[in-house]
Design a protein around this motif. Structure first.
Motif, mmCIF file in Angstrom:
data_model
loop_
_atom_site.group_PDB
_atom_site.id
_atom_site.type_symbol
_atom_site.label_atom_id
_atom_site.label_comp_id
_atom_site.label_asym_id
_atom_site.label_seq_id
_atom_site.Cartn_x
_atom_site.Cartn_y
_atom_site.Cartn_z
ATOM 1 N N VAL A 33 0.852 -1.175 0.000
ATOM 2 C CA VAL A 33 0.000 0.000 0.000
ATOM 3 C C VAL A 33 0.891 1.229 0.000
ATOM 4 O O VAL A 33 1.820 1.332 0.799
ATOM 5 C CB VAL A 33 -0.932 0.007 1.232
ATOM 6 N N LYS A 34 0.607 2.168 -0.930
ATOM 7 C CA LYS A 34 1.413 3.383 -1.039
ATOM 8 C C LYS A 34 0.518 4.603 -0.891
ATOM 9 O O LYS A 34 -0.615 4.616 -1.379
ATOM 10 C CB LYS A 34 2.127 3.452 -2.390
ATOM 11 N N LYS A 38 4.841 6.786 -1.644
ATOM 12 C CA LYS A 38 5.731 6.154 -0.666
ATOM 13 C C LYS A 38 5.036 4.956 -0.038
ATOM 14 O O LYS A 38 3.845 5.007 0.286
ATOM 15 C CB LYS A 38 6.107 7.149 0.430
ATOM 16 N N THR A 39 5.783 3.874 0.154
ATOM 17 C CA THR A 39 5.213 2.664 0.725
ATOM 18 C C THR A 39 4.831 2.890 2.179
ATOM 19 O O THR A 39 5.646 3.311 2.997
ATOM 20 C CB THR A 39 6.211 1.502 0.615
ATOM 21 N N ILE A 66 -2.819 0.503 -4.226
ATOM 22 C CA ILE A 66 -2.749 -0.834 -3.646
ATOM 23 C C ILE A 66 -2.312 -1.809 -4.727
ATOM 24 O O ILE A 66 -2.844 -1.794 -5.843
ATOM 25 C CB ILE A 66 -4.120 -1.260 -3.101
ATOM 26 N N ARG A 67 -1.342 -2.642 -4.388
ATOM 27 C CA ARG A 67 -0.861 -3.671 -5.310
ATOM 28 C C ARG A 67 -0.884 -4.992 -4.562
ATOM 29 O O ARG A 67 -0.213 -5.149 -3.536
ATOM 30 C CB ARG A 67 0.558 -3.353 -5.768
ATOM 31 N N VAL A 68 -1.683 -5.936 -5.055
ATOM 32 C CA VAL A 68 -1.840 -7.238 -4.407
ATOM 33 C C VAL A 68 -1.315 -8.318 -5.332
ATOM 34 O O VAL A 68 -1.672 -8.370 -6.514
ATOM 35 C CB VAL A 68 -3.328 -7.507 -4.079
ATOM 36 N N SER A 79 -6.605 1.864 -6.856
ATOM 37 C CA SER A 79 -6.256 3.098 -6.166
ATOM 38 C C SER A 79 -7.526 3.809 -5.746
ATOM 39 O O SER A 79 -8.605 3.557 -6.282
ATOM 40 C CB SER A 79 -5.414 4.007 -7.042
ATOM 41 N N ARG A 80 -7.380 4.686 -4.784
ATOM 42 C CA ARG A 80 -8.484 5.495 -4.296
ATOM 43 C C ARG A 80 -7.920 6.865 -3.955
ATOM 44 O O ARG A 80 -6.814 6.963 -3.432
ATOM 45 C CB ARG A 80 -9.077 4.837 -3.054
#
Length: 97
Positions: A33-34, A38-39, A66-68, A79-80
């Motif tokens: 999650v960024k 930035k992470t 978000i990258r899953v 993303s939101r």
């Protein structure tokens, strides 16, 4: 994919957690999650949550990406965008006479 708070209202000075859910046809291996590029969190496991802290940020819009990665190798992204607003001004107190 992700359960996130509403983007309809200002969330300035707010801190919340997002909860990532597995898709019906896969299981989460890891999630990143960024916020503002930035992470913020890298998680593994079944119940994946990540903290998002918008407190103290200036007025404006901020994107949470978000990258899953699923166990079968597929990558799901999303993303939101959240909008922060200026802090509320307290009402001016009139002196009692």
């Amino acid at each position: 994919m992700a359960t996130l708070p509403s983007t309809k209202q200002c969330v300035s000075r707010r801190k919340f957690r997002i909860r990532l859910r597995s898709p019906k046809d896969g299981t989460i291996q890891s999630a990143t999650v960024k916020l503002r590029g930035k992470t913020v969190a890298t998680r593994k496991g079944k119940r994946v949550t990540a903290p998002i802290d918008l407190r103290g940020l200036p007025k404006g819009t901020f994107t949470v990406a978000i990258r899953v990665v699923l166990t079968d190798g597929r990558v799901v992204t999303g993303s939101r965008t959240y909008r922060t607003c200026a802090p509320k001004r307290s009402a001016a107190k009139t002196p009692k006479v």
